[in-house]
Design an enzyme around this catalytic site. Sequence first.
Site, PDB file in Angstrom:
ATOM      1  N   LYS A 221       0.819  -1.213   0.000  1.00 47.82           N
ATOM      2  CA  LYS A 221       0.000   0.000   0.000  1.00 47.82           C
ATOM      3  C   LYS A 221       0.857   1.270   0.000  1.00 47.82           C
ATOM      4  O   LYS A 221       2.057   1.244   0.293  1.00 47.82           O
ATOM      5  CB  LYS A 221      -0.967  -0.012   1.188  1.00 47.82           C
ATOM      6  CG  LYS A 221      -2.113  -0.992   0.976  1.00 47.82           C
ATOM      7  CD  LYS A 221      -3.196  -0.875   2.019  1.00 47.82           C
ATOM      8  CE  LYS A 221      -4.402  -1.739   1.625  1.00 47.82           C
ATOM      9  NZ  LYS A 221      -5.449  -1.754   2.654  1.00 47.82           N
ATOM     10  N   ARG A 255      -3.423 -10.223   5.275  1.00 43.82           N
ATOM     11  CA  ARG A 255      -4.001 -10.262   3.919  1.00 43.82           C
ATOM     12  C   ARG A 255      -2.962  -9.680   2.962  1.00 43.82           C
ATOM     13  O   ARG A 255      -2.612  -8.508   3.055  1.00 43.82           O
ATOM     14  CB  ARG A 255      -5.300  -9.442   3.884  1.00 43.82           C
ATOM     15  CG  ARG A 255      -6.010  -9.451   2.532  1.00 43.82           C
ATOM     16  CD  ARG A 255      -7.282  -8.612   2.596  1.00 43.82           C
ATOM     17  NE  ARG A 255      -7.969  -8.580   1.300  1.00 43.82           N
ATOM     18  CZ  ARG A 255      -7.703  -7.701   0.333  1.00 43.82           C
ATOM     19  NH1 ARG A 255      -6.767  -6.776   0.510  1.00 43.82           N
ATOM     20  NH2 ARG A 255      -8.361  -7.745  -0.809  1.00 43.82           N
TER      21      ARG A 255
END
Length: 274
Positions: A221, A255
């Site tokens: 991210k 995740r």
Amino acid sequence: MTINCKGKLIDLSTSKVMGILNLTPDSFYDGGKFKNESEILSQVYIMLKAGATFIDLGAYSSRPDANHISEEEELKRLLPIVTLILKEFPEALLSIDTFRSQVAKQGIEAGASLINDISAGLLDEKMLETVAKLQVPYIMMHMKGTPQTMQQETNYKNIIKEMLFYFSERIAKAKALGIMDVIVDPGFGFSKTREQNFEILKQLELFKLLEKPVLIGVSRKSMIYKTLENTAQEALNGTTVLNTIALQKGASILRVHDVKEAVECIRLLEQLKS
């Protein structure tokens, strides 16, 4: 701590890995990467062989400014892939990444095992009652607004306090409907600035107050690659560092796009504990 997936008890006292399989053309890292059945099955095989406990299927991109798509389009992208994967890997535990109750329902009826909802039931008023009827584990994420508006929703007086209140309220609502297996996801990058993301990670152990397993999704991210001044493609090392910190602070599920590296994090930390 255990969750029940299709009659199989998954013990989360040892952290587990959820592999990401994006079925969208516009996801921030791997959008459009898996274009045909053989590529999809190959990627699922790689993730399962590397040690993924769950595979998370997303057919609606929730990255900032992503295009909104119809429920019909989401189902069209998703359902054939659920069927395809379970035909090849019948024991695979598939998670349906959706905020729509109908997509959740049809995904579970097609053989998936759990629901991963970025909105914790706030974008579809029928979601919680649908999950309650399906009796599957439910991942609820913290987000304000929608994927299209969330980047303007970053004002908090005390972000941790407000998130804990949000989760307490959503967990109580889920419990009242009979949803027993709830997992919370702080929602890194969703209606949060980079600084707020790091503040949440810094205080992650406070989420233990909720007495629910915590799922962490920081894989590749912008909080990583903007800090390191590189790209999502170059953010694996940074992802591994933050995943390790999250595990040390109590994360139950990672995740990730890169399963092998996440599994190695868990194995090394388990060795350290023993």
